[in-house]
Design a protein around this motif. Structure first.
Motif, mmCIF file in Angstrom:
data_model
loop_
_atom_site.group_PDB
_atom_site.id
_atom_site.type_symbol
_atom_site.label_atom_id
_atom_site.label_comp_id
_atom_site.label_asym_id
_atom_site.label_seq_id
_atom_site.Cartn_x
_atom_site.Cartn_y
_atom_site.Cartn_z
ATOM 1 N N MET A 180 0.834 -1.203 0.000
ATOM 2 C CA MET A 180 0.000 0.000 0.000
ATOM 3 C C MET A 180 0.873 1.260 0.000
ATOM 4 O O MET A 180 0.541 2.264 -0.637
ATOM 5 C CB MET A 180 -0.933 -0.006 1.200
ATOM 6 N N GLY A 181 2.004 1.208 0.690
ATOM 7 C CA GLY A 181 2.916 2.353 0.705
ATOM 8 C C GLY A 181 3.532 2.629 -0.649
ATOM 9 O O GLY A 181 3.870 3.777 -0.973
ATOM 10 N N VAL A 182 3.670 1.572 -1.482
ATOM 11 C CA VAL A 182 4.199 1.747 -2.838
ATOM 12 C C VAL A 182 3.232 2.555 -3.691
ATOM 13 O O VAL A 182 3.631 3.200 -4.660
ATOM 14 C CB VAL A 182 4.491 0.366 -3.463
ATOM 15 N N HIS A 183 1.954 2.572 -3.332
ATOM 16 C CA HIS A 183 0.936 3.290 -4.111
ATOM 17 C C HIS A 183 0.805 4.756 -3.709
ATOM 18 O O HIS A 183 -0.095 5.448 -4.195
ATOM 19 C CB HIS A 183 -0.423 2.597 -3.958
ATOM 20 N N VAL A 184 1.692 5.216 -2.849
ATOM 21 C CA VAL A 184 1.661 6.613 -2.392
ATOM 22 C C VAL A 184 2.950 7.280 -2.836
ATOM 23 O O VAL A 184 4.040 6.943 -2.353
ATOM 24 C CB VAL A 184 1.496 6.700 -0.859
ATOM 25 N N ILE A 185 2.858 8.224 -3.764
ATOM 26 C CA ILE A 185 4.020 8.917 -4.321
ATOM 27 C C ILE A 185 4.251 10.208 -3.546
ATOM 28 O O ILE A 185 3.310 10.959 -3.270
ATOM 29 C CB ILE A 185 3.803 9.226 -5.816
ATOM 30 N N LEU A 186 5.509 10.475 -3.209
ATOM 31 C CA LEU A 186 5.845 11.623 -2.364
ATOM 32 C C LEU A 186 5.991 12.907 -3.171
ATOM 33 O O LEU A 186 6.963 13.642 -3.024
ATOM 34 C CB LEU A 186 7.134 11.333 -1.577
ATOM 35 N N ASP A 187 5.026 13.198 -4.006
ATOM 36 C CA ASP A 187 4.997 14.454 -4.765
ATOM 37 C C ASP A 187 3.635 14.542 -5.437
ATOM 38 O O ASP A 187 2.875 13.575 -5.472
ATOM 39 C CB ASP A 187 6.123 14.494 -5.799
ATOM 40 N N TYR A 188 3.359 15.708 -5.963
ATOM 41 C CA TYR A 188 2.074 15.914 -6.635
ATOM 42 C C TYR A 188 2.225 15.615 -8.127
ATOM 43 O O TYR A 188 3.047 16.232 -8.815
ATOM 44 C CB TYR A 188 1.592 17.355 -6.445
ATOM 45 N N TYR A 189 1.416 14.673 -8.607
ATOM 46 C CA TYR A 189 1.399 14.343 -10.035
ATOM 47 C C TYR A 189 -0.048 14.148 -10.476
ATOM 48 O O TYR A 189 -0.717 13.216 -10.017
ATOM 49 C CB TYR A 189 2.195 13.059 -10.328
ATOM 50 N N ASP A 190 -0.488 15.025 -11.327
ATOM 51 C CA ASP A 190 -1.770 14.792 -11.983
ATOM 52 C C ASP A 190 -1.490 14.336 -13.419
ATOM 53 O O ASP A 190 -0.328 14.229 -13.844
ATOM 54 C CB ASP A 190 -2.661 16.032 -11.939
ATOM 55 N N ILE A 191 -2.535 14.067 -14.169
ATOM 56 C CA ILE A 191 -2.352 13.541 -15.517
ATOM 57 C C ILE A 191 -1.608 14.538 -16.400
ATOM 58 O O ILE A 191 -0.732 14.165 -17.191
ATOM 59 C CB ILE A 191 -3.720 13.177 -16.130
ATOM 60 N N ARG A 192 -1.925 15.791 -16.253
ATOM 61 C CA ARG A 192 -1.268 16.804 -17.092
ATOM 62 C C ARG A 192 0.223 16.867 -16.800
ATOM 63 O O ARG A 192 1.039 16.942 -17.730
ATOM 64 C CB ARG A 192 -1.916 18.171 -16.847
ATOM 65 N N LYS A 193 0.583 16.828 -15.509
ATOM 66 C CA LYS A 193 1.997 16.910 -15.152
ATOM 67 C C LYS A 193 2.753 15.685 -15.661
ATOM 68 O O LYS A 193 3.886 15.798 -16.152
ATOM 69 C CB LYS A 193 2.146 17.028 -13.632
ATOM 70 N N ILE A 194 2.148 14.516 -15.563
ATOM 71 C CA ILE A 194 2.804 13.295 -16.055
ATOM 72 C C ILE A 194 3.005 13.356 -17.566
ATOM 73 O O ILE A 194 4.072 13.014 -18.083
ATOM 74 C CB ILE A 194 1.974 12.061 -15.664
ATOM 75 N N ASN A 195 1.989 13.812 -18.266
ATOM 76 C CA ASN A 195 2.090 13.874 -19.733
ATOM 77 C C ASN A 195 3.088 14.918 -20.204
ATOM 78 O O ASN A 195 3.631 14.808 -21.313
ATOM 79 C CB ASN A 195 0.723 14.173 -20.340
ATOM 80 N N ASN A 196 3.346 15.922 -19.377
ATOM 81 C CA ASN A 196 4.281 16.985 -19.763
ATOM 82 C C ASN A 196 5.739 16.643 -19.466
ATOM 83 O O ASN A 196 6.635 17.411 -19.842
ATOM 84 C CB ASN A 196 3.909 18.297 -19.072
ATOM 85 N N ILE A 197 5.969 15.545 -18.786
ATOM 86 C CA ILE A 197 7.358 15.140 -18.526
ATOM 87 C C ILE A 197 7.961 14.643 -19.841
ATOM 88 O O ILE A 197 7.427 13.722 -20.471
ATOM 89 C CB ILE A 197 7.411 14.045 -17.450
ATOM 90 N N PRO A 198 9.050 15.255 -20.311
ATOM 91 C CA PRO A 198 9.574 14.928 -21.644
ATOM 92 C C PRO A 198 10.169 13.535 -21.748
ATOM 93 O O PRO A 198 10.209 12.958 -22.830
ATOM 94 C CB PRO A 198 10.644 16.006 -21.880
#
Length: 277
Positions: free
Chosen positions: A82-100
């Motif tokens: 369950m801890g693996v499913h918690v990321i220590l930063d904010y990522y929404d779909i837009r931010k993920i898609n904008n990562i080059p």
């Protein structure tokens, strides 16, 4: 009364700020009954308190129908997963898609425990063809099959809840040994393309191998090596001996015939001189 009012007015911005930052993951997931099992596991493993005390967090949730994959795990292993499913930063779909970058690594809550080994506390996120995004453990050889489905909740830039297709279970997180598949090993450790030739080697006739090896050895030992210094010296002496003797005989016979010719000539000259007189 006036001083108290002034104190409240002064503290109001801080109270508003703290209330804006604070969130409750259980309350956020409550309107979504399809994630009830996931929310219950967060409470059961006592991860709710750790999540709610983070200022920026991303939670990858799985719907009830897919949670059976981790329902039988021991309590400690369940908490780690369950801890693996918690990321220590904010990522929404837009931010993920904008990562080059096509693939990148994210740190999870499990990494903060200090017991995560073999990159179990990290997630690999990969952009696939067709604009799909998949998540998987960063452990070498782990499958990347959990697909990003949709956004559930987004509160920029504090908490984001994303729906993924299936739980992410790092290999070995339950204590079982993990052996990376051959396809994930470094290239230098992969079986070479010549392996089939090695396997085919026993099919060759062993008699040919045995015969070929001794056949060369006696031949080499019987024949005098061409580059043997001991063989060169006698050979040169033997070859030069007859030629030298033939030269001596030739010179001797030539000198003998010359002397005989001179003698005959002298006699004929003497006879002719007498006759002339």
């Amino acid at each position: 009364m006036a001083p108290k009012i002034q104190v409240v007015i002064l503290l109001l911005p801080f109270l508003l700020l703290s209330s804006a930052v604070a969130f409750n993951i259980t309350a956020i997931l409550e309107p979504f009954p399809e994630f009830a099992t996931f929310s219950n596991y967060l409470n059961q493993t006592k991860l709710v308190h750790e999540i709610n005390h983070r200022q920026t967090i991303t939670v990858l949730v799985v719907d009830n129908s897919r949670m059976s994959a981790i329902s039988s795990l021991p309590e400690e292993s369940l908490k780690h997963v369950m801890g693996v499913h918690v990321i220590l930063d904010y990522y929404d779909i837009r931010k993920i898609n904008n990562i080059p970058r096509k693939s990148f690594i994210l740190t999870t809550l499990f990494q903060t425990t200090g017991i995560a080994t073999n990159r179990m506390g990290f997630l690999n996120v990969t952009h696939k063809a067709g604009e799909s995004v998949v998540f998987g453990s960063a452990v070498r050889g782990a499958p990347h099959t959990s697909t990003l489905i949709k956004k559930v909740v987004a509160m920029p830039y504090n908490i984001s809840v994303l729906h993924i297709s299936e739980p992410i279970i790092p290999p070995g997180i339950d204590g079982a040994p993990h052996i990376a598949p051959i396809s994930s090993l470094p290239k230098e450790t992969e079986p070479s393309a010549e392996t089939p030739e090695v396997e085919d080697a026993p099919t060759e006739s062993p008699e040919e191998d045995i015969v070929d090896a001794p056949a060369n050895a006696p031949g080499e030992s019987a024949d005098t090596p061409a580059d043997s210094p001991e063989a060169d010296e006698p050979a040169s002496d033997a070859s030069e001996g007859p030629s030298i003797s033939r030269k001596k005989v030739f010179h001797a016979s030539a000198s003998t015939s010359l002397r005989s010719r001179l003698s005959i000539g002298a006699i004929l000259g003497l006879v002719m001189w007498i006759v002339f007189l």
